[in-house]
Design a protein around this motif. Sequence first.
Motif, mmCIF file in Angstrom:
data_model
loop_
_atom_site.group_PDB
_atom_site.id
_atom_site.type_symbol
_atom_site.label_atom_id
_atom_site.label_comp_id
_atom_site.label_asym_id
_atom_site.label_seq_id
_atom_site.Cartn_x
_atom_site.Cartn_y
_atom_site.Cartn_z
ATOM 1 N N MET A 151 0.943 -1.208 0.062
ATOM 2 C CA MET A 151 0.009 -0.051 -0.022
ATOM 3 C C MET A 151 0.915 1.262 -0.027
ATOM 4 S SD MET A 151 -2.595 1.296 3.076
ATOM 5 C CE MET A 151 -3.891 -0.154 2.536
ATOM 6 N N LEU A 152 0.561 2.209 -0.693
ATOM 7 C CA LEU A 152 1.229 3.607 -0.775
ATOM 8 C C LEU A 152 0.212 4.582 -0.258
ATOM 9 C CD1 LEU A 152 3.848 4.964 -1.741
ATOM 10 C CD2 LEU A 152 2.566 5.493 -3.952
ATOM 11 N N ILE A 153 0.862 5.252 0.792
ATOM 12 C CA ILE A 153 0.138 6.053 1.558
ATOM 13 C C ILE A 153 0.830 7.443 1.498
ATOM 14 C CG2 ILE A 153 -0.524 6.889 3.834
ATOM 15 C CD1 ILE A 153 -0.235 3.839 4.889
ATOM 16 N N ALA A 183 3.855 -3.086 8.621
ATOM 17 C CA ALA A 183 2.725 -2.886 7.354
ATOM 18 C C ALA A 183 1.364 -3.003 7.835
ATOM 19 C CB ALA A 183 3.100 -3.821 6.240
ATOM 20 N N ALA A 184 1.309 -3.882 8.607
ATOM 21 C CA ALA A 184 -0.292 -4.298 8.913
ATOM 22 C C ALA A 184 -0.855 -2.961 9.769
ATOM 23 C CB ALA A 184 -0.225 -5.560 9.834
ATOM 24 N N ALA A 185 0.111 -2.489 10.652
ATOM 25 C CA ALA A 185 -0.395 -1.350 11.562
ATOM 26 C C ALA A 185 -0.675 0.037 10.741
ATOM 27 C CB ALA A 185 0.376 -0.904 12.455
ATOM 28 N N TRP A 186 0.027 0.200 9.844
ATOM 29 C CA TRP A 186 0.046 1.365 9.010
ATOM 30 C C TRP A 186 -1.175 1.269 8.032
ATOM 31 C CZ3 TRP A 186 2.523 5.833 8.362
ATOM 32 C CH2 TRP A 186 3.904 6.116 9.214
ATOM 33 N N SER A 214 4.832 -1.843 1.614
ATOM 34 C CA SER A 214 5.064 -3.273 1.172
ATOM 35 C C SER A 214 6.569 -3.986 1.877
ATOM 36 C CB SER A 214 5.314 -3.271 -0.539
ATOM 37 O OG SER A 214 6.233 -2.475 -0.776
ATOM 38 N N ALA A 215 7.290 -3.222 2.075
ATOM 39 C CA ALA A 215 8.499 -3.950 2.740
ATOM 40 C C ALA A 215 8.628 -3.560 4.120
ATOM 41 C CB ALA A 215 9.783 -3.515 2.181
ATOM 42 N N ARG A 216 7.651 -2.940 4.878
ATOM 43 C CA ARG A 216 7.528 -2.811 6.230
ATOM 44 C C ARG A 216 7.305 -3.964 7.380
ATOM 45 N NH1 ARG A 216 8.265 2.961 7.336
ATOM 46 N NH2 ARG A 216 7.644 2.487 9.454
ATOM 47 N N ARG A 217 8.015 -4.023 8.321
ATOM 48 C CA ARG A 217 7.581 -5.005 9.280
ATOM 49 C C ARG A 217 6.193 -4.664 9.924
ATOM 50 N NH1 ARG A 217 13.122 -6.330 12.539
ATOM 51 N NH2 ARG A 217 13.606 -8.265 11.918
#
Length: 80
Positions: free
Chosen positions: A1-3, A28-31, A23-26
Motif C-alpha cells: 500500500m502506498l500512503i 505494514a499491517a499497523a500502517w 510493502s517492505a515494512r515489518r
Amino acid sequence: MLITVSRSGGFTGVDKVRKIDTSARRDAAAWEDLARRVLPPVADGFHYRITVDDQELVLDETGLTGDQRELIRAVLGEAA
C-alpha cells in the motif's frame, strides 16, 4: 500500500509531502489498518473537487456542509 500525505499553507507557506510504502515494512499491517480507518466508507458515493481561483477542496458527499451542497447544486444544476 502506498500512503501519501501532503500539507500546504500555514504561516511560512512551506508545502510538505511524504509517502510511505508499506510493502517492505515489518509494521505494514499497523500502517494499513490506520490508513483504512481514516478513509470514510462511501459505497458508490460521489466525490467532489471544488476549486475557487487557486484554492482547492477535495471531499466526498458524507462530509459536505450546507454551503458546499448549495454551491454544488448551483454549479452542477442538480441535487447534491
